[in-house]
Design an enzyme around this catalytic site. Sequence first.
Site, PDB file in Angstrom:
ATOM      1  N   PRO A 242       0.801  -1.229   0.000  1.00  0.00           N
ATOM      2  CA  PRO A 242       0.000   0.000   0.000  1.00  0.00           C
ATOM      3  C   PRO A 242       0.833   1.278   0.000  1.00  0.00           C
ATOM      4  O   PRO A 242       0.275   2.363  -0.094  1.00  0.00           O
ATOM      5  CB  PRO A 242      -0.810  -0.122   1.293  1.00  0.00           C
ATOM      6  CG  PRO A 242       0.053  -0.942   2.190  1.00  0.00           C
ATOM      7  CD  PRO A 242       0.748  -1.936   1.292  1.00  0.00           C
ATOM      8  N   ASP A 265       4.800   2.340 -11.124  1.00  0.00           N
ATOM      9  CA  ASP A 265       3.566   3.105 -11.279  1.00  0.00           C
ATOM     10  C   ASP A 265       3.629   4.387 -10.469  1.00  0.00           C
ATOM     11  O   ASP A 265       4.421   4.516  -9.534  1.00  0.00           O
ATOM     12  CB  ASP A 265       2.366   2.276 -10.818  1.00  0.00           C
ATOM     13  CG  ASP A 265       2.002   1.173 -11.798  1.00  0.00           C
ATOM     14  OD1 ASP A 265       2.473   1.235 -12.943  1.00  0.00           O
ATOM     15  OD2 ASP A 265       1.260   0.260 -11.411  1.00  0.00           O
ATOM     16  N   LYS A 287       0.872   5.244 -14.145  1.00  0.00           N
ATOM     17  CA  LYS A 287      -0.512   4.804 -14.274  1.00  0.00           C
ATOM     18  C   LYS A 287      -1.354   5.241 -13.074  1.00  0.00           C
ATOM     19  O   LYS A 287      -1.041   4.957 -11.937  1.00  0.00           O
ATOM     20  CB  LYS A 287      -0.582   3.282 -14.409  1.00  0.00           C
ATOM     21  CG  LYS A 287      -0.076   2.767 -15.728  1.00  0.00           C
ATOM     22  CD  LYS A 287      -0.072   1.252 -15.779  1.00  0.00           C
ATOM     23  CE  LYS A 287      -1.462   0.693 -15.632  1.00  0.00           C
ATOM     24  NZ  LYS A 287      -1.470  -0.781 -15.669  1.00  0.00           N
ATOM     25  N   GLY A 319       0.263  -2.171  -4.281  1.00  0.00           N
ATOM     26  CA  GLY A 319      -0.531  -3.289  -3.776  1.00  0.00           C
ATOM     27  C   GLY A 319       0.044  -4.618  -4.199  1.00  0.00           C
ATOM     28  O   GLY A 319       1.250  -4.860  -4.102  1.00  0.00           O
ATOM     29  N   ASP A 320      -0.829  -5.512  -4.692  1.00  0.00           N
ATOM     30  CA  ASP A 320      -0.416  -6.831  -5.166  1.00  0.00           C
ATOM     31  C   ASP A 320      -0.610  -6.884  -6.672  1.00  0.00           C
ATOM     32  O   ASP A 320      -1.661  -6.483  -7.181  1.00  0.00           O
ATOM     33  CB  ASP A 320      -1.267  -7.910  -4.485  1.00  0.00           C
ATOM     34  CG  ASP A 320      -0.837  -9.306  -4.908  1.00  0.00           C
ATOM     35  OD1 ASP A 320      -0.089  -9.946  -4.149  1.00  0.00           O
ATOM     36  OD2 ASP A 320      -1.247  -9.754  -6.005  1.00  0.00           O
ATOM     37  N   ILE A 323      -3.957  -8.483  -8.114  1.00  0.00           N
ATOM     38  CA  ILE A 323      -5.272  -7.970  -7.745  1.00  0.00           C
ATOM     39  C   ILE A 323      -5.446  -6.586  -8.374  1.00  0.00           C
ATOM     40  O   ILE A 323      -4.897  -5.594  -7.895  1.00  0.00           O
ATOM     41  CB  ILE A 323      -5.441  -7.904  -6.216  1.00  0.00           C
ATOM     42  CG1 ILE A 323      -5.299  -9.306  -5.613  1.00  0.00           C
ATOM     43  CG2 ILE A 323      -6.806  -7.309  -5.844  1.00  0.00           C
ATOM     44  CD1 ILE A 323      -5.424  -9.362  -4.120  1.00  0.00           C
ATOM     45  N   THR A 348      -2.066  -6.218  -0.433  1.00  0.00           N
ATOM     46  CA  THR A 348      -3.086  -5.513  -1.203  1.00  0.00           C
ATOM     47  C   THR A 348      -3.825  -4.503  -0.337  1.00  0.00           C
ATOM     48  O   THR A 348      -3.849  -4.605   0.900  1.00  0.00           O
ATOM     49  CB  THR A 348      -4.062  -6.508  -1.842  1.00  0.00           C
ATOM     50  OG1 THR A 348      -4.894  -5.810  -2.772  1.00  0.00           O
ATOM     51  CG2 THR A 348      -4.930  -7.197  -0.798  1.00  0.00           C
ATOM     52  N   ALA A 349      -4.453  -3.524  -0.989  1.00  0.00           N
ATOM     53  CA  ALA A 349      -5.063  -2.400  -0.270  1.00  0.00           C
ATOM     54  C   ALA A 349      -6.131  -2.856   0.715  1.00  0.00           C
ATOM     55  O   ALA A 349      -6.276  -2.274   1.794  1.00  0.00           O
ATOM     56  CB  ALA A 349      -5.648  -1.415  -1.280  1.00  0.00           C
ATOM     57  N   MET A 400     -10.966   1.331  -6.239  1.00  0.00           N
ATOM     58  CA  MET A 400     -11.158   2.356  -7.268  1.00  0.00           C
ATOM     59  C   MET A 400     -12.636   2.700  -7.441  1.00  0.00           C
ATOM     60  O   MET A 400     -13.146   2.821  -8.555  1.00  0.00           O
ATOM     61  CB  MET A 400     -10.569   1.890  -8.610  1.00  0.00           C
ATOM     62  CG  MET A 400      -9.078   1.582  -8.537  1.00  0.00           C
ATOM     63  SD  MET A 400      -8.427   0.772 -10.013  1.00  0.00           S
ATOM     64  CE  MET A 400      -9.069  -0.908  -9.810  1.00  0.00           C
TER      65      MET A 400
END
Length: 487
Positions: A242, A265, A287, A319-320, A323, A348-349, A400
Amino acid sequence: MAARTGKLHNTLKKPENRLDVFPAFMKVSGRRVLVVGHGGEAAAKVRLLGETNARIVVVSRNVDADLQDAIALYQADHIAEDFRPAHLNGAALVFSAREDMDLDAAVVNAARIMGVPVNAVDKPDLCDFYTGALVNRAPIAVAITSTGVGPVLSRHIRARIEAMLPRATGELARLAESFRDAAVSMIPDGAQRRGFWARFFSGAVAANLYAGKSGAARSEAQRLLNSVAEEPGFVWLVGAGPGAEDLLTLRAQRLLQEADVIVHDALVPAGVVSMGRRDAQRISVGKRKGAHSVPQSAICDLLVKLGREGRKVVRLKAGDPMIFGRAAEEMQALRDGGIGFEIVPGVTAAFAAAASAQIPLTLRGVASNLVFATGHNARSETLPDWAGLALKGATVAVYMGRTVAADVAGKMIGAGLRPDTPVAVIENAAHPDERQFAGTLSELAVLSNRAEIDGPVLIVIGEAVGHAALDKAEPLVPLEAARGVAA
């Protein structure tokens, strides 16, 4: 020259955090090192010096049993006399462990007159130098000291480094030393040579040595050296987590130090990217949702191109990777291009947000399923497909989803989910500027209109959220808006 020097003075700045000590290693092999003392403190210094090739000399008329055992174990010389300045002749260092301020001060004063660096045990004001906590992986040594907090912190850090460095690290260093000249001769290119050493220390060579197979390790090192010119490129798709640097996995951290190129990113913080090797090339592909500065197809082409050039690439994703990280497209491109790759998972988040807000994503008797969902599909349509799962007791983590929060709430309520279902919204999960919001599904629609919530958002929906520690969270509906509705 004077003008140029003046200009440099105007542009260069001293470091703000400076040390009161200068870390250095003293050559003691075959040299005389004195320990003056009779008890446990002297024995501890003899044991510490016993990890070196120093000639240890203990000066004390009487010694206790612990010190006597240390003298015998490390074959130290024992001068059974009271300390005299003449004992310092030819000494490289002296430790005073007489356990008395005046007696230690006498040794210190004599040592300074004789020009011998001196350490008075547990009396830092009398010391010319400090001894840190030592991690011995000869010929590698790590010493840690803290003049402010003292030995407790040093021991804590030592324990962590001990765990990180296998016992055979020294043997691996000696094996590397035996290949150093051949590597310089056979691999003139600096980048290729760095790649060779990265694989030497992290691949089959190290694995065999740590497993006690020294012969296999040497054979693997020779094979690696012979084939290095033909070594293909490789890509690691690495999850950066994260964003908190200490949530990066150890493998991810190691690979960042080995990579020739880091393709990252925009959501990956600069602090994480900077953990890479200093001379590694860094390429931002920038991104962000709805604002991709580099098309995904161009990123795939870039990874294949770098791999074909023989580069070692870390593709660093927030994150991952697996995912909502578009890893599938990059994996297929690498397969089609014949480039080897490996996936390194990240936090992951949803997990980071749940940990920060203490949300039990699954809870016996309440939520036995967990759904990872995104607010949009490939055609930027709001997805209702997982609404039915929430009806069956699943916890839904929506990535998102800020801009489509109203649509998400409407479709879930339309599918039959209760409007008062608990909802949590975590912005910038696990970052220093993290914010938490709590409310209900019927209130989720306001998220689309809260322009000040502009960081990455994770929405968690489900009955399990009602068991979270969100007592300090901000309300989803601002108090002013809530008062207006009530009025």
